[in-house]
Motif scaffolding. Sequence first.
Motif, PDB file in Angstrom:
ATOM      1  N   TYR A   4      44.668   5.910 -89.207  1.00  0.00           N
ATOM      2  CA  TYR A   4      43.470   5.099 -89.374  1.00  0.00           C
ATOM      3  C   TYR A   4      42.264   5.683 -88.640  1.00  0.00           C
ATOM      4  O   TYR A   4      41.142   5.194 -88.801  1.00  0.00           O
ATOM      5  N   GLY A   5      42.464   6.678 -87.857  1.00  0.00           N
ATOM      6  CA  GLY A   5      41.380   7.299 -87.095  1.00  0.00           C
ATOM      7  C   GLY A   5      40.292   7.869 -87.986  1.00  0.00           C
ATOM      8  O   GLY A   5      39.103   7.731 -87.704  1.00  0.00           O
ATOM      9  N   GLY A   6      40.686   8.515 -89.070  1.00  0.00           N
ATOM     10  CA  GLY A   6      39.711   9.098 -89.998  1.00  0.00           C
ATOM     11  C   GLY A   6      38.868   8.035 -90.681  1.00  0.00           C
ATOM     12  O   GLY A   6      37.656   8.202 -90.876  1.00  0.00           O
ATOM     13  N   ILE A   7      39.485   6.919 -91.038  1.00  0.00           N
ATOM     14  CA  ILE A   7      38.754   5.828 -91.696  1.00  0.00           C
ATOM     15  C   ILE A   7      37.771   5.190 -90.718  1.00  0.00           C
ATOM     16  O   ILE A   7      36.632   4.888 -91.083  1.00  0.00           O
ATOM     17  N   ILE A   8      38.189   5.029 -89.470  1.00  0.00           N
ATOM     18  CA  ILE A   8      37.306   4.442 -88.453  1.00  0.00           C
ATOM     19  C   ILE A   8      36.097   5.340 -88.215  1.00  0.00           C
ATOM     20  O   ILE A   8      34.963   4.862 -88.105  1.00  0.00           O
ATOM     21  N   VAL A   9      36.319   6.640 -88.171  1.00  0.00           N
ATOM     22  CA  VAL A   9      35.207   7.582 -87.981  1.00  0.00           C
ATOM     23  C   VAL A   9      34.225   7.483 -89.146  1.00  0.00           C
ATOM     24  O   VAL A   9      33.003   7.483 -88.941  1.00  0.00           O
ATOM     25  N   LEU A  10      34.715   7.385 -90.376  1.00  0.00           N
ATOM     26  CA  LEU A  10      33.839   7.249 -91.541  1.00  0.00           C
ATOM     27  C   LEU A  10      33.032   5.959 -91.483  1.00  0.00           C
ATOM     28  O   LEU A  10      31.832   5.944 -91.807  1.00  0.00           O
ATOM     29  N   ILE A  11      33.653   4.869 -91.081  1.00  0.00           N
ATOM     30  CA  ILE A  11      32.946   3.590 -90.986  1.00  0.00           C
ATOM     31  C   ILE A  11      31.856   3.664 -89.914  1.00  0.00           C
ATOM     32  O   ILE A  11      30.732   3.194 -90.121  1.00  0.00           O
ATOM     33  N   VAL A  12      32.163   4.268 -88.780  1.00  0.00           N
ATOM     34  CA  VAL A  12      31.173   4.417 -87.709  1.00  0.00           C
ATOM     35  C   VAL A  12      30.020   5.308 -88.172  1.00  0.00           C
ATOM     36  O   VAL A  12      28.842   4.999 -87.926  1.00  0.00           O
ATOM     37  N   LEU A  13      30.302   6.399 -88.844  1.00  0.00           N
ATOM     38  CA  LEU A  13      29.247   7.287 -89.346  1.00  0.00           C
ATOM     39  C   LEU A  13      28.357   6.577 -90.366  1.00  0.00           C
ATOM     40  O   LEU A  13      27.136   6.746 -90.352  1.00  0.00           O
ATOM     41  N   PHE A  14      28.968   5.786 -91.253  1.00  0.00           N
ATOM     42  CA  PHE A  14      28.173   5.039 -92.230  1.00  0.00           C
ATOM     43  C   PHE A  14      27.286   4.014 -91.528  1.00  0.00           C
ATOM     44  O   PHE A  14      26.126   3.829 -91.893  1.00  0.00           O
ATOM     45  N   GLY A  15      27.818   3.346 -90.501  1.00  0.00           N
ATOM     46  CA  GLY A  15      27.029   2.385 -89.735  1.00  0.00           C
ATOM     47  C   GLY A  15      25.842   3.051 -89.047  1.00  0.00           C
ATOM     48  O   GLY A  15      24.729   2.528 -89.055  1.00  0.00           O
ATOM     49  N   MET A  17      24.408   5.871 -89.964  1.00  0.00           N
ATOM     50  CA  MET A  17      23.486   6.313 -91.002  1.00  0.00           C
ATOM     51  C   MET A  17      22.627   5.143 -91.474  1.00  0.00           C
ATOM     52  O   MET A  17      21.428   5.294 -91.695  1.00  0.00           O
ATOM     53  N   TYR A  18      23.240   3.963 -91.600  1.00  0.00           N
ATOM     54  CA  TYR A  18      22.478   2.790 -92.028  1.00  0.00           C
ATOM     55  C   TYR A  18      21.380   2.459 -91.027  1.00  0.00           C
ATOM     56  O   TYR A  18      20.233   2.242 -91.405  1.00  0.00           O
ATOM     57  N   PHE A  19      21.715   2.421 -89.738  1.00  0.00           N
ATOM     58  CA  PHE A  19      20.742   2.020 -88.730  1.00  0.00           C
ATOM     59  C   PHE A  19      19.686   3.077 -88.452  1.00  0.00           C
ATOM     60  O   PHE A  19      18.578   2.747 -88.020  1.00  0.00           O
ATOM     61  N   PHE A  20      19.982   4.343 -88.681  1.00  0.00           N
ATOM     62  CA  PHE A  20      19.008   5.390 -88.393  1.00  0.00           C
ATOM     63  C   PHE A  20      18.254   5.892 -89.613  1.00  0.00           C
ATOM     64  O   PHE A  20      17.201   6.521 -89.466  1.00  0.00           O
ATOM     65  N   ILE A  22      18.615   4.299 -93.464  1.00  0.00           N
ATOM     66  CA  ILE A  22      18.368   3.358 -94.549  1.00  0.00           C
ATOM     67  C   ILE A  22      17.497   2.193 -94.096  1.00  0.00           C
ATOM     68  O   ILE A  22      16.525   1.834 -94.760  1.00  0.00           O
ATOM     69  N   ARG A  23      17.810   1.590 -92.965  1.00  0.00           N
ATOM     70  CA  ARG A  23      17.071   0.421 -92.479  1.00  0.00           C
ATOM     71  C   ARG A  23      15.602   0.733 -92.195  1.00  0.00           C
ATOM     72  O   ARG A  23      14.713  -0.010 -92.647  1.00  0.00           O
ATOM     73  N   PRO A  24      15.253   1.818 -91.484  1.00  0.00           N
ATOM     74  CA  PRO A  24      13.831   2.126 -91.263  1.00  0.00           C
ATOM     75  C   PRO A  24      13.076   2.415 -92.559  1.00  0.00           C
ATOM     76  O   PRO A  24      11.903   2.057 -92.692  1.00  0.00           O
ATOM     77  N   GLN A  25      13.752   3.049 -93.518  1.00  0.00           N
ATOM     78  CA  GLN A  25      13.100   3.335 -94.791  1.00  0.00           C
ATOM     79  C   GLN A  25      12.788   2.048 -95.542  1.00  0.00           C
ATOM     80  O   GLN A  25      11.721   1.908 -96.143  1.00  0.00           O
ATOM     81  N   LYS A  26      13.689   1.082 -95.501  1.00  0.00           N
ATOM     82  CA  LYS A  26      13.446  -0.205 -96.156  1.00  0.00           C
ATOM     83  C   LYS A  26      12.283  -0.936 -95.491  1.00  0.00           C
ATOM     84  O   LYS A  26      11.453  -1.538 -96.172  1.00  0.00           O
ATOM     85  N   LYS A  27      12.213  -0.890 -94.160  1.00  0.00           N
ATOM     86  CA  LYS A  27      11.105  -1.528 -93.458  1.00  0.00           C
ATOM     87  C   LYS A  27       9.773  -0.883 -93.832  1.00  0.00           C
ATOM     88  O   LYS A  27       8.777  -1.561 -94.045  1.00  0.00           O
ATOM     89  N   GLN A  28       9.761   0.445 -93.911  1.00  0.00           N
ATOM     90  CA  GLN A  28       8.544   1.160 -94.271  1.00  0.00           C
ATOM     91  C   GLN A  28       8.126   0.813 -95.702  1.00  0.00           C
ATOM     92  O   GLN A  28       6.944   0.626 -95.981  1.00  0.00           O
ATOM     93  N   GLN A  29       9.076   0.703 -96.604  1.00  0.00           N
ATOM     94  CA  GLN A  29       8.787   0.363 -97.988  1.00  0.00           C
ATOM     95  C   GLN A  29       8.239  -1.061 -98.091  1.00  0.00           C
ATOM     96  O   GLN A  29       7.293  -1.309 -98.851  1.00  0.00           O
ATOM     97  N   GLN A  30       8.792  -1.992 -97.338  1.00  0.00           N
ATOM     98  CA  GLN A  30       8.294  -3.367 -97.342  1.00  0.00           C
ATOM     99  C   GLN A  30       6.874  -3.430 -96.786  1.00  0.00           C
ATOM    100  O   GLN A  30       6.027  -4.148 -97.313  1.00  0.00           O
TER     101      GLN A  30
END
Length: 113
Positions: A4-15, A17-20, A22-30
């Motif tokens: 399960y270590g590989g899956i946890i690493v992928l989830i952390v990386l996606f999280g 990526m979202y906070f650094f 996707i989220r700022p880009q959405k705020k800028q677009q709004q």
Amino acid sequence: MAQYGGIIVLIVLFGLMYFFMIRPQKKQQQKHQETLKTLQKGDHVITIGRLHGVVDDIDRANNTVTLDCDGVYLEFDLNAIANVNKPTATNASSSSEAKETTKADDSKSDDNK
């Protein structure tokens, strides 16, 4: 547990990526959409092609804006507006002072002739 270590690493990386990313880009677009909603006639704008102009007409039904670029009227899509600079009272007063100074200089040169 090691499987399960590989899956946890992928989830952390996606999280992360979202906070650094996707989220700022959405705020800028709004923020950009809010700026376009408050766009008014007389605002100084810059298009995505770096053309500077003054808003002459806004057609919200067709989602277009007409810009006055030194006497040339051009029609753009609202999404082509990259930056909006609201005219300030200090700019208006300084330009009127400059016009008065120019008129005074012109009248002095006419008197000298």
